[in-house]
Design a protein around this motif. Sequence first.
Motif, mmCIF file in Angstrom:
data_model
loop_
_atom_site.group_PDB
_atom_site.id
_atom_site.type_symbol
_atom_site.label_atom_id
_atom_site.label_comp_id
_atom_site.label_asym_id
_atom_site.label_seq_id
_atom_site.Cartn_x
_atom_site.Cartn_y
_atom_site.Cartn_z
ATOM 1 N N PHE A 8 -56.178 -18.926 -34.991
ATOM 2 C CA PHE A 8 -57.464 -17.971 -35.051
ATOM 3 C C PHE A 8 -58.583 -18.516 -35.680
ATOM 4 O O PHE A 8 -59.767 -18.709 -34.926
ATOM 5 N N ASP A 9 -58.587 -19.417 -36.638
ATOM 6 C CA ASP A 9 -59.393 -20.010 -37.338
ATOM 7 C C ASP A 9 -60.025 -21.030 -36.294
ATOM 8 O O ASP A 9 -61.225 -21.254 -36.208
ATOM 9 N N GLN A 10 -59.233 -21.777 -35.637
ATOM 10 C CA GLN A 10 -59.840 -22.672 -34.623
ATOM 11 C C GLN A 10 -60.654 -22.281 -33.313
ATOM 12 O O GLN A 10 -61.649 -22.536 -33.161
ATOM 13 N N PHE A 11 -60.047 -20.956 -32.927
ATOM 14 C CA PHE A 11 -60.851 -20.383 -31.632
ATOM 15 C C PHE A 11 -62.018 -19.720 -32.279
ATOM 16 O O PHE A 11 -63.158 -19.911 -31.327
ATOM 17 N N PHE A 12 -61.965 -18.919 -33.363
ATOM 18 C CA PHE A 12 -63.196 -18.057 -33.607
ATOM 19 C C PHE A 12 -64.043 -18.611 -34.750
ATOM 20 O O PHE A 12 -64.863 -17.983 -35.233
ATOM 21 N N GLY A 13 -63.781 -19.682 -35.465
ATOM 22 C CA GLY A 13 -64.516 -20.165 -36.748
ATOM 23 C C GLY A 13 -63.648 -19.389 -37.926
ATOM 24 O O GLY A 13 -63.158 -18.357 -37.736
ATOM 25 N N THR A 14 -63.849 -20.034 -38.956
ATOM 26 C CA THR A 14 -63.195 -19.604 -40.201
ATOM 27 C C THR A 14 -63.827 -17.799 -40.584
ATOM 28 O O THR A 14 -62.875 -17.321 -41.189
ATOM 29 N N GLU A 15 -64.932 -17.748 -40.657
ATOM 30 C CA GLU A 15 -65.455 -16.266 -40.993
ATOM 31 C C GLU A 15 -64.924 -15.399 -39.951
ATOM 32 O O GLU A 15 -64.063 -14.301 -40.298
ATOM 33 N N TRP A 16 -65.114 -15.561 -38.558
ATOM 34 C CA TRP A 16 -64.695 -14.498 -37.661
ATOM 35 C C TRP A 16 -63.259 -14.573 -37.621
ATOM 36 O O TRP A 16 -62.486 -13.612 -37.420
ATOM 37 N N GLY A 17 -62.629 -15.671 -37.724
ATOM 38 C CA GLY A 17 -61.382 -15.708 -37.329
ATOM 39 C C GLY A 17 -60.296 -15.089 -38.327
ATOM 40 O O GLY A 17 -59.327 -14.434 -38.021
ATOM 41 N N ALA A 18 -60.715 -15.324 -39.672
ATOM 42 C CA ALA A 18 -59.891 -14.443 -40.823
ATOM 43 C C ALA A 18 -60.098 -12.822 -40.500
ATOM 44 O O ALA A 18 -59.073 -12.289 -40.469
ATOM 45 N N MET A 19 -61.108 -12.556 -39.925
ATOM 46 C CA MET A 19 -61.439 -11.147 -39.800
ATOM 47 C C MET A 19 -60.472 -10.749 -38.483
ATOM 48 O O MET A 19 -59.893 -9.625 -38.445
ATOM 49 N N LEU A 20 -60.673 -11.430 -37.550
ATOM 50 C CA LEU A 20 -60.065 -10.974 -36.398
ATOM 51 C C LEU A 20 -58.395 -11.161 -36.648
ATOM 52 O O LEU A 20 -57.905 -10.509 -36.040
ATOM 53 N N PHE A 21 -58.122 -12.075 -37.343
ATOM 54 C CA PHE A 21 -56.637 -12.342 -37.687
ATOM 55 C C PHE A 21 -56.315 -10.968 -38.380
ATOM 56 O O PHE A 21 -55.198 -10.477 -37.957
ATOM 57 N N SER A 22 -56.947 -10.499 -39.244
ATOM 58 C CA SER A 22 -56.417 -9.383 -40.200
ATOM 59 C C SER A 22 -56.250 -8.191 -39.078
ATOM 60 O O SER A 22 -55.434 -7.207 -39.162
ATOM 61 N N LEU A 23 -57.471 -8.122 -38.189
ATOM 62 C CA LEU A 23 -57.508 -6.923 -37.215
ATOM 63 C C LEU A 23 -56.147 -7.137 -36.429
ATOM 64 O O LEU A 23 -55.387 -5.906 -36.056
ATOM 65 N N ALA A 24 -55.852 -8.350 -35.793
ATOM 66 C CA ALA A 24 -54.712 -8.367 -34.832
ATOM 67 C C ALA A 24 -53.397 -8.037 -35.698
ATOM 68 O O ALA A 24 -52.455 -7.365 -35.003
ATOM 69 N N THR A 25 -53.253 -8.588 -36.802
ATOM 70 C CA THR A 25 -51.973 -8.311 -37.609
ATOM 71 C C THR A 25 -51.769 -6.713 -37.774
ATOM 72 O O THR A 25 -50.808 -6.089 -37.553
ATOM 73 N N ASN A 26 -52.981 -6.137 -38.112
ATOM 74 C CA ASN A 26 -52.969 -4.685 -38.337
ATOM 75 C C ASN A 26 -52.503 -4.029 -37.051
ATOM 76 O O ASN A 26 -51.626 -3.093 -37.073
ATOM 77 N N MET A 27 -53.274 -4.390 -35.886
ATOM 78 C CA MET A 27 -53.121 -3.561 -34.915
ATOM 79 C C MET A 27 -51.554 -3.799 -34.272
ATOM 80 O O MET A 27 -50.941 -2.676 -33.928
ATOM 81 N N THR A 28 -50.792 -4.811 -34.744
ATOM 82 C CA THR A 28 -49.546 -5.170 -34.092
ATOM 83 C C THR A 28 -48.737 -4.375 -35.207
ATOM 84 O O THR A 28 -47.779 -3.854 -34.422
ATOM 85 N N PHE A 29 -48.957 -4.321 -36.245
ATOM 86 C CA PHE A 29 -48.112 -3.458 -37.352
ATOM 87 C C PHE A 29 -48.316 -1.871 -36.870
ATOM 88 O O PHE A 29 -47.221 -1.095 -36.958
ATOM 89 N N ILE A 30 -49.449 -1.443 -36.452
ATOM 90 C CA ILE A 30 -49.529 -0.010 -36.127
ATOM 91 C C ILE A 30 -48.693 0.177 -34.876
ATOM 92 O O ILE A 30 -47.972 1.026 -34.826
ATOM 93 N N PHE A 31 -48.718 -0.621 -33.867
ATOM 94 C CA PHE A 31 -47.931 -0.760 -32.770
ATOM 95 C C PHE A 31 -46.593 -0.750 -32.995
ATOM 96 O O PHE A 31 -45.494 0.114 -32.577
ATOM 97 N N ALA A 32 -46.030 -1.782 -33.937
ATOM 98 C CA ALA A 32 -44.873 -1.732 -34.230
ATOM 99 C C ALA A 32 -44.254 -0.294 -35.069
ATOM 100 O O ALA A 32 -42.830 -0.271 -35.073
ATOM 101 N N ILE A 33 -45.181 0.322 -35.516
ATOM 102 C CA ILE A 33 -44.929 1.895 -36.252
ATOM 103 C C ILE A 33 -44.715 2.966 -35.267
ATOM 104 O O ILE A 33 -43.758 3.764 -35.082
ATOM 105 N N VAL A 34 -46.111 2.832 -34.361
ATOM 106 C CA VAL A 34 -46.124 3.922 -33.559
ATOM 107 C C VAL A 34 -45.128 4.121 -32.546
ATOM 108 O O VAL A 34 -44.635 5.246 -32.054
ATOM 109 N N VAL A 35 -44.760 2.878 -31.879
ATOM 110 C CA VAL A 35 -43.827 2.940 -30.685
ATOM 111 C C VAL A 35 -42.481 3.391 -31.097
ATOM 112 O O VAL A 35 -41.963 4.380 -30.377
#
Lengths: 365, 201
Positions: A8-35
């Motif tokens: 993520f850091d490589q693709f989006f840069g360190t600032e946006w990468g960290a934010m998008l990474f936490s967004l992605a992990t949270n979304m994965t987690f939400i799907f892993a609960i809801v489904v």
Amino acid sequence: MEYIQQLFDQFFGTEWGAMLFSLATNMTFIFAIVVPLLLGVAYLTFAERKIIAYMQIRVGPNRVTFFGIPWLRGWGQPIADAVKAIMKEIVIPTNANKFLFILAPVLTIMPALAAWAVVPFSPEVVLADINAGLLYILAMTSMGIYGVIIAGWASNSKYAFLGAMRSAAQVVSYELAMGFALVCVLMMSQSLNLGDIVNGQQGGSMLNWYLIPLFPMFLVYLISGVAETNRAPFDVAEGESEIVAGFHVDYSGMAFTVFFLAEYANIILVATLTSLLFLGGWLPPLDVAPLNMIPGFLWLLFKIAFVLFFFLWFRATFPRYRYDQIMRLGWKIFIPITLIWIVVIGLIMQLPETAKEIFPLNLWF
Amino acid sequence: MIFQDIIFYIFAAILIASALGVITARNPVYSALLLVLAFVTCAGIWLLLEAEFLAITLVLVYVGAVMVLFLFVVMMLDINLDQLREGFWKWFPFGALIALVMVAEIAMVLMGNHFGLEQMPAPEPQAADYSNTKELGRVLYTEYVYAFELAAVLLLVAMVAAIALTLREREDKKSPNPSHQVSVKKEDRLRIVEMPSEKKE
């Protein structure tokens, strides 16, 4: 995990990468609960039909199967029901308030799913590990009632409206008893964090679970949970013998199914909370070799299934309560019991250490 | 933090829009529902201020209990809007006065620098494991315990007064007594009669 973060850091840069990474992990987690939750809801309806059928000496759903496998007969039923519901037309009554009519099922399912955010599934696995977890769950479950009230009002039908009024009064009444029962739990655990509450019940055997010192509260919580989810024998909000189907009488197709999903998601939530708060969550009943080798997550699932069985059992056993008796049970019996037990727990907590050791109270306090 | 600012402005916009909706909506049910939305967004803003206990309690108490009963009443009543609007001009000066006081208060907060805000520095941001609930409970039950109990007594008096004002014992009511009904035995209601079976002719 770190490798993905670096990507993520490589693709989006360190600032946006960290934010998008936490967004992605949270979304994965939400799907892993809801489904799995929605699958659990589907198969809870199947379990309900099967268990009640066997209690009434019937067989229950036994036709729909996957790929023609004979020993899976009946297991395809929830999937077939879901497909049927999706294909059906959603009829909106002419005089209904269209916007609120559609909004109501959404408002019902939203808190039913959102409450799962703070539920821990094992010591480490939790989406949002917040301090005020128990309060958050109480707030979310209390919001679920809006869907019911709005559905009853927006349908512009007397039956629906009566069902909504009954449900509103019932849920508000039992919420008090439920809240007071939870006050006892958090007095003992001295934390509102669900993970800390389970860890407070650690200690080698099931004697340490809050079930034993708080047994009356366990009963009050479980029965209030049945009332909060509008389940039999407290299902006067649906009361098909008097008001047809209560608040969702005018709903059809997927709009009705969303109400149905929310009801069962709430049942699973109450069962999960009962397991976490009173039955020791992921802790094994005895901390000895064969039992503590089973992963905690499986213990939690087993306890949830155990409590869920009670919900189905109640429905097969008890006739529907009369409305004034529901109110009497909530206000005149449960609330006084919980208030007395809060005082008892408070007094025990103030006992000197030596007194706690003479009685084996130091197991819990 | 730019992200928090964006969230704050979104919440603030929704809050102001829904609060305006509460007083402009023609249908009282819409007004009540918009008030619920205002409470929820307000809780969101309080969460941004790290007051998670207050935010969740706002949702729990006002959204979960008070507004449910409010909505309950609003839906049951047949409200005549023309009748409600009758006293508008009579009460307008009073309402305007209250609005002026509130505007002045908000102005004093916003222009805090002119009223000696620098004497009260912004509170230090707390660590992640800091429990808002615990601190609030500790302060409430130690330093402010008398004020807290006074407020509790005030609420109790209001509750008793509300019940005393509205309670009417009707002479002709036939309410059942559930505890009596529950404790009924079979012998009280049922008389088993022995009947010898008759011979067929």
